[in-house]
Scaffold this motif. Structure first.
Motif, PDB file in Angstrom:
ATOM      1  N   HIS A   1       1.329   4.682  -2.642  1.00  0.00           N
ATOM      2  CA  HIS A   1       1.578   6.103  -2.362  1.00  0.00           C
ATOM      3  C   HIS A   1       2.802   6.677  -3.079  1.00  0.00           C
ATOM      4  O   HIS A   1       2.749   7.759  -3.653  1.00  0.00           O
ATOM      5  CB  HIS A   1       1.807   6.330  -0.851  1.00  0.00           C
ATOM      6  CG  HIS A   1       0.538   6.413  -0.043  1.00  0.00           C
ATOM      7  ND1 HIS A   1      -0.250   7.536  -0.005  1.00  0.00           N
ATOM      8  CD2 HIS A   1      -0.067   5.501   0.757  1.00  0.00           C
ATOM      9  CE1 HIS A   1      -1.293   7.319   0.789  1.00  0.00           C
ATOM     10  NE2 HIS A   1      -1.205   6.086   1.267  1.00  0.00           N
TER      11      HIS A   1
ATOM     12  N   GLU B   1      -6.167   9.322  -0.297  1.00  0.00           N
ATOM     13  CA  GLU B   1      -6.400   7.880  -0.245  1.00  0.00           C
ATOM     14  C   GLU B   1      -7.394   7.371  -1.289  1.00  0.00           C
ATOM     15  O   GLU B   1      -7.218   6.287  -1.835  1.00  0.00           O
ATOM     16  CB  GLU B   1      -6.882   7.455   1.157  1.00  0.00           C
ATOM     17  CG  GLU B   1      -5.842   7.610   2.265  1.00  0.00           C
ATOM     18  CD  GLU B   1      -4.673   6.626   2.161  1.00  0.00           C
ATOM     19  OE1 GLU B   1      -4.681   5.756   1.274  1.00  0.00           O
ATOM     20  OE2 GLU B   1      -3.735   6.767   2.965  1.00  0.00           O
TER      21      GLU B   1
ATOM     22  N   HIS C   1       0.842  -1.212   0.000  1.00  0.00           N
ATOM     23  CA  HIS C   1       0.000   0.000   0.000  1.00  0.00           C
ATOM     24  C   HIS C   1       0.876   1.262   0.000  1.00  0.00           C
ATOM     25  O   HIS C   1       0.663   2.179  -0.798  1.00  0.00           O
ATOM     26  CB  HIS C   1      -0.913   0.007   1.224  1.00  0.00           C
ATOM     27  CG  HIS C   1      -1.627   1.313   1.410  1.00  0.00           C
ATOM     28  ND1 HIS C   1      -2.728   1.675   0.667  1.00  0.00           N
ATOM     29  CD2 HIS C   1      -1.372   2.360   2.235  1.00  0.00           C
ATOM     30  CE1 HIS C   1      -3.128   2.888   1.031  1.00  0.00           C
ATOM     31  NE2 HIS C   1      -2.322   3.327   1.975  1.00  0.00           N
ATOM     32  N   ASP C   2       1.858   1.298   0.896  1.00  0.00           N
ATOM     33  CA  ASP C   2       2.634   2.527   1.062  1.00  0.00           C
ATOM     34  C   ASP C   2       3.592   2.783  -0.101  1.00  0.00           C
ATOM     35  O   ASP C   2       3.698   3.918  -0.577  1.00  0.00           O
ATOM     36  CB  ASP C   2       3.414   2.486   2.392  1.00  0.00           C
ATOM     37  CG  ASP C   2       2.520   2.896   3.569  1.00  0.00           C
ATOM     38  OD1 ASP C   2       1.415   3.412   3.333  1.00  0.00           O
ATOM     39  OD2 ASP C   2       2.944   2.688   4.730  1.00  0.00           O
TER      40      ASP C   2
END
Ligand SMILES: [Fe+2]
Length: 283
Positions: free
Chosen positions: A121, A177, A116-117
């Motif tokens: 991101h 997000e 996820h990170d």
């Protein structure tokens, strides 16, 4: 103050199964990104040169990232109180979870992990306008801490801060997000919760169950959300310039007191988040 938040990424502790999990997650997301991700993210993926086969070493990721926007991915062991997290963004450091989900839970994950990170991101942080928006958001956290520090009555101070942090968390959720961006006649994804979810990235763009509206700040900051299912409501920005201007307006509204009594509901603001703002050093 932020130095002790960060840990060393012990790369030798990743097992073969961990690398295999990364490989499977990455391989199945690639075609989805091509189809649904915004162009800035796709450019970011190309610039960062991730290995499709191995969990990334943050030091290597940063070699490509730092020269582009000054951002760095920095390893953390888990949850960071809100003010410290936003303050890291202001300093162009992105607190990055280094653990990876287990191989039998590729889809649903309540907590962030390295996929996820880093895959969701970090590619966004290669974009200059997006990076400036994150820094600006981090500055808003300082503005919030300064504003509430001037409130003498303690109960009033905590009540106001709770509302401001709730509105910031909602804004972050519906943009960083889960944001969508206009692209030609259609929509593309720029929110990292969507960019790291094999199922939801398609659902966000294709499903008739999702309501998609042009973002309105007054709506986003008063809109509660739940984290344990696909989002039924998503907001659309025109560009990262547009997003940046919204962060400016968010700060303006904060100063005018418009964030001090937002609608109740999720997310809950916990004690550690409040304390992190109350303990913030004054500038
Ligand atoms: Fe995230």
């Amino acid at each position: 103050m932020t130095a002790q938040l960060f840990i060393h990424q012990c790369y030798e502790l990743y097992s073969e199964e961990n690398h295999e999990t990364w490989r499977r997650l990455y391989a199945r997301m690639l075609p989805r990104w091509e189809q649904y991700a915004n162009q800035h993210f796709l450019a970011g993926i190309r610039s960062l040169c991730f290995s499709p086969d191995q969990v990334p070493l943050l030091k290597d990721v940063n070699k490509f990232l730092r020269p582009l926007t000054g951002f760095e991915a920095k390893a953390v062991s888990g949850y960071i109180p809100a003010f410290l997290f936003f303050d890291c963004l202001r300093n162009r450091a992105f607190p990055t979870t280094v653990s990876i989900r287990s191989a039998d839970r590729l889809d649903y994950l309540p907590e962030p992990d390295i996929f996820h990170d880093v895959a969701g991101h970090v590619p966004m942080h290669t974009d200059r306008n997006f990076a400036e928006t994150l820094v600006r958001f981090g500055e808003c956290a300082h503005t919030a801490a300064g504003l509430v520090s001037e409130i003498r009555d303690e109960a009033e101070r905590v009540r106001t801060l709770t509302s401001i942090v709730k509105s910031m968390a909602r804004f972050f959720w519906f943009t960083i997000e889960f944001g969508l961006m206009r692209a030609g006649d259609g929509l593309r994804v720029y929110g990292s919760g969507l960019l790291s979810s094999y199922g939801e990235i398609e659902h966000a763009i294709e499903s008739r169950e999702v309501q998609r509206y042009p973002i309105q700040l007054e709506w986003a900051i008063n809109q509660s959300f739940e984290i344990d299912h696909y989002q039924p409501l998503l907001f659309v920005v025109d560009s990262f310039d547009h997003l940046f201007s919204l962060v400016d307006r968010l700060e303006g509204w904060m100063k005018e007191g418009k964030l001090s009594q937002v609608a109740p509901g999720e997310p809950q603001v916990n004690e550690a988040d409040l304390k992190s703002f109350l303990d913030a050093p004054s500038r």
